[in-house]
Scaffold this motif. Structure first.
Motif, PDB file in Angstrom:
ATOM      1  N   SER A  39       0.865  -1.180   0.000  1.00  0.00           N
ATOM      2  CA  SER A  39       0.000   0.000   0.000  1.00  0.00           C
ATOM      3  C   SER A  39       0.907   1.238   0.000  1.00  0.00           C
ATOM      4  CB  SER A  39      -0.884  -0.038   1.256  1.00  0.00           C
ATOM      5  OG  SER A  39      -1.594   1.144   1.423  1.00  0.00           O
ATOM      6  N   ASP A  41       1.068   4.311   0.363  1.00  0.00           N
ATOM      7  CA  ASP A  41       0.591   5.560   0.972  1.00  0.00           C
ATOM      8  C   ASP A  41       1.323   5.776   2.286  1.00  0.00           C
ATOM      9  OD1 ASP A  41      -0.395   3.451   2.431  1.00  0.00           O
ATOM     10  OD2 ASP A  41      -2.449   4.241   2.589  1.00  0.00           O
ATOM     11  N   PHE A  42       2.572   5.296   2.339  1.00  0.00           N
ATOM     12  CA  PHE A  42       3.228   5.115   3.619  1.00  0.00           C
ATOM     13  C   PHE A  42       4.671   5.621   3.594  1.00  0.00           C
ATOM     14  CE2 PHE A  42       4.036   2.050   7.292  1.00  0.00           C
ATOM     15  CZ  PHE A  42       3.030   2.552   8.099  1.00  0.00           C
ATOM     16  N   GLU A  46       6.969   3.315   1.733  1.00  0.00           N
ATOM     17  CA  GLU A  46       6.589   3.101   0.327  1.00  0.00           C
ATOM     18  C   GLU A  46       5.592   4.182  -0.072  1.00  0.00           C
ATOM     19  OE1 GLU A  46       6.433  -0.332   1.909  1.00  0.00           O
ATOM     20  OE2 GLU A  46       4.934   0.474   3.267  1.00  0.00           O
ATOM     21  N   PHE A  80      -3.965  -1.268   2.038  1.00  0.00           N
ATOM     22  CA  PHE A  80      -3.221  -2.073   3.008  1.00  0.00           C
ATOM     23  C   PHE A  80      -3.937  -3.390   3.338  1.00  0.00           C
ATOM     24  CE2 PHE A  80      -2.011  -3.091   7.470  1.00  0.00           C
ATOM     25  CZ  PHE A  80      -0.697  -3.429   7.214  1.00  0.00           C
ATOM     26  N   SER A  97       4.802  -3.865   3.356  1.00  0.00           N
ATOM     27  CA  SER A  97       3.974  -2.672   3.462  1.00  0.00           C
ATOM     28  C   SER A  97       4.049  -2.056   4.856  1.00  0.00           C
ATOM     29  CB  SER A  97       2.527  -3.055   3.100  1.00  0.00           C
ATOM     30  OG  SER A  97       1.797  -1.929   2.703  1.00  0.00           O
ATOM     31  N   GLY A  98       5.242  -1.997   5.405  1.00  0.00           N
ATOM     32  CA  GLY A  98       5.392  -1.480   6.765  1.00  0.00           C
ATOM     33  C   GLY A  98       4.637  -2.329   7.762  1.00  0.00           C
ATOM     34  N   THR A 100       3.701  -4.546  10.753  1.00  0.00           N
ATOM     35  CA  THR A 100       4.109  -4.844  12.121  1.00  0.00           C
ATOM     36  C   THR A 100       3.926  -6.328  12.391  1.00  0.00           C
ATOM     37  OG1 THR A 100       3.345  -2.667  12.823  1.00  0.00           O
ATOM     38  CG2 THR A 100       3.593  -4.342  14.544  1.00  0.00           C
ATOM     39  N   ARG A 105      -0.884 -12.136  13.331  1.00  0.00           N
ATOM     40  CA  ARG A 105      -0.384 -12.194  11.949  1.00  0.00           C
ATOM     41  C   ARG A 105       0.605 -13.336  11.755  1.00  0.00           C
ATOM     42  NH1 ARG A 105       0.424  -5.708  11.061  1.00  0.00           N
ATOM     43  NH2 ARG A 105      -1.782  -5.174  10.764  1.00  0.00           N
ATOM     44  N   GLN A 143      -6.224   3.784   9.333  1.00  0.00           N
ATOM     45  CA  GLN A 143      -6.270   3.023   8.085  1.00  0.00           C
ATOM     46  C   GLN A 143      -6.755   1.613   8.424  1.00  0.00           C
ATOM     47  OE1 GLN A 143      -2.555   1.963   5.997  1.00  0.00           O
ATOM     48  NE2 GLN A 143      -3.630   2.219   4.057  1.00  0.00           N
ATOM     49  N   THR A 146      -4.885  -1.810  10.076  1.00  0.00           N
ATOM     50  CA  THR A 146      -3.583  -1.524  10.684  1.00  0.00           C
ATOM     51  C   THR A 146      -3.614  -1.795  12.188  1.00  0.00           C
ATOM     52  OG1 THR A 146      -4.214   0.776  11.045  1.00  0.00           O
ATOM     53  CG2 THR A 146      -3.045   0.277   9.000  1.00  0.00           C
ATOM     54  N   THR A 147      -2.431  -1.812  12.770  1.00  0.00           N
ATOM     55  CA  THR A 147      -2.337  -1.962  14.223  1.00  0.00           C
ATOM     56  C   THR A 147      -3.032  -0.782  14.917  1.00  0.00           C
ATOM     57  OG1 THR A 147      -0.093  -1.095  13.947  1.00  0.00           O
ATOM     58  CG2 THR A 147      -0.316  -3.449  14.391  1.00  0.00           C
ATOM     59  N   ASP A 185       1.517   4.829  12.775  1.00  0.00           N
ATOM     60  CA  ASP A 185       2.958   4.673  12.967  1.00  0.00           C
ATOM     61  C   ASP A 185       3.652   6.043  12.954  1.00  0.00           C
ATOM     62  OD1 ASP A 185       1.734   2.287  12.305  1.00  0.00           O
ATOM     63  OD2 ASP A 185       3.483   1.482  11.269  1.00  0.00           O
ATOM     64  N   PHE A 211       8.858  -3.942  12.286  1.00  0.00           N
ATOM     65  CA  PHE A 211       8.466  -4.183  10.888  1.00  0.00           C
ATOM     66  C   PHE A 211       9.215  -5.393  10.319  1.00  0.00           C
ATOM     67  CE2 PHE A 211       7.213   0.383   9.367  1.00  0.00           C
ATOM     68  CZ  PHE A 211       6.197   0.386  10.302  1.00  0.00           C
TER      69      PHE A 211
HETATM   70  N1  ARG Z   1       2.524  -0.919  10.808  1.00  0.00           N
HETATM   71  C1  ARG Z   1       1.116  -0.877  10.738  1.00  0.00           C
HETATM   72  C2  ARG Z   1       0.541  -2.266  10.619  1.00  0.00           C
HETATM   73  O1  ARG Z   1       1.230  -3.188  10.354  1.00  0.00           O
HETATM   74  C3  ARG Z   1       0.611  -0.015   9.597  1.00  0.00           C
HETATM   75  C4  ARG Z   1       1.078  -0.435   8.240  1.00  0.00           C
HETATM   76  C5  ARG Z   1       0.390   0.322   7.138  1.00  0.00           C
HETATM   77  N2  ARG Z   1       1.088   0.173   5.903  1.00  0.00           N
HETATM   78  C6  ARG Z   1       0.843   0.856   4.744  1.00  0.00           C
HETATM   79  N3  ARG Z   1       1.658   0.682   3.755  1.00  0.00           N
HETATM   80  N4  ARG Z   1      -0.176   1.685   4.650  1.00  0.00           N
HETATM   81  O2  ARG Z   1      -0.611  -2.464  10.773  1.00  0.00           O
END
Ligand code: ARG
Length: 249
Positions: A39, A41-42, A46, A80, A97-98, A100, A105, A143, A146-147, A185, A211
């Protein structure tokens, strides 16, 4: 000229043989390629640059990892929540995608080693200045999937939370006062706050988060290869260099 063409052709053959050999034994959904879902937008992890390319710390890391293991990188951009689902359903080889690492998970992905630690932060308009103490009285934008979404719903209930598919829409909602703050985050919040005058970022007391890349469950050959390449990039300072470079932008 002919000679040059022949040399080039031979070189190409050697190179493609080399990459074939390196990737041998690694099965991916599209042979010879590593398809990741993300995703974008991060920032700085990314995002899409002015030329519509997906760039950032993680795409750069994946490019280098793919070079090392001899696979061609394919980036599939989506929300995401969909990026998570794609890797879970075997429609991508990995979610990058960042993400966590969480216990829940871990049941659905084989996580690589982690390479950075962040924490949740609270973004609000300067005039509101929402902190951890006043978070309970807010309409919290997150979002979806997300966490931040999970924590906000667990701690304050569904009615206090509005979930959006992308951070672009989460921030629009904040600007239009449809939500009074965002839980997300901190490293990414920093990038958005820097771009949007009038916003503040406050720290939260949530646990630090690590991450990693979520490899499609059961693909041990891919997991091992990515981990080996990732460890090398961490050990030789490349990952830290990318982090410093993109965080400074
Ligand atoms: N680190 C958080 C998670 O894993 C947010 C990740 C959102 N990543 C993104 N690319 N929008 O839930």
């Amino acid at each position: 000229m002919k000679k040059l063409t022949a040399i080039l052709l031979a070189l190409t053959m050697i190179l493609s043989l080399a990459s074939f050999a390196a990737a041998e034994g690694i099965e991916t959904i599209d042979p010879g390629k590593l398809t990741i879902s993300t995703s974008p937008d991060f920032p700085p992890f990314e995002y899409t640059d002015d030329n519509e390319n997906i760039v950032g710390i993680e795409p750069d890391m994946m490019k280098l990892i793919c070079e090392k293991i001899g696979l061609e990188l394919v980036i599939d951009a989506m929300d995401f929540d969909s990026a998570l689902l794609a890797a879970q359903q075997g429609k991508s080889d990995a979610v990058v995608s960042g993400v966590t690492v969480t216990e829940d998970r871990k049941l659905v992905y084989d996580f690589t080693n982690t390479y950075i630690t962040i924490t949740q932060g609270i973004v609000s308009k300067e005039a509101n200045n929402v902190t951890m103490d006043t978070l309970k009285d807010q309409t919290i934008g997150v979002q979806r999937g997300t966490t931040g979404h999970i924590y906000a719903e667990d701690d304050f209930g569904e009615d206090s939370v509005v979930a959006y598919d992308t951070y672009t829409t989460v921030f629009q909602a904040l600007m239009n006062d449809q939500v009074s703050c965002i839980l997300m985050d901190d490293a990414v919040a920093k990038a958005y706050v820097a771009q949007n005058p009038g916003l503040v970022l406050n720290a939260s007391t949530y646990e630090p988060e690590n991450f990693a890349f979520g490899i499609s469950k059961g693909n041990t050959a891919l997991l091992d290869a990515v981990n080996k390449a990732l460890d090398e990039l961490i050990a030789d300072g490349t990952v830290q260099k990318l982090i410093d470079q993109y965080m400074a932008e």
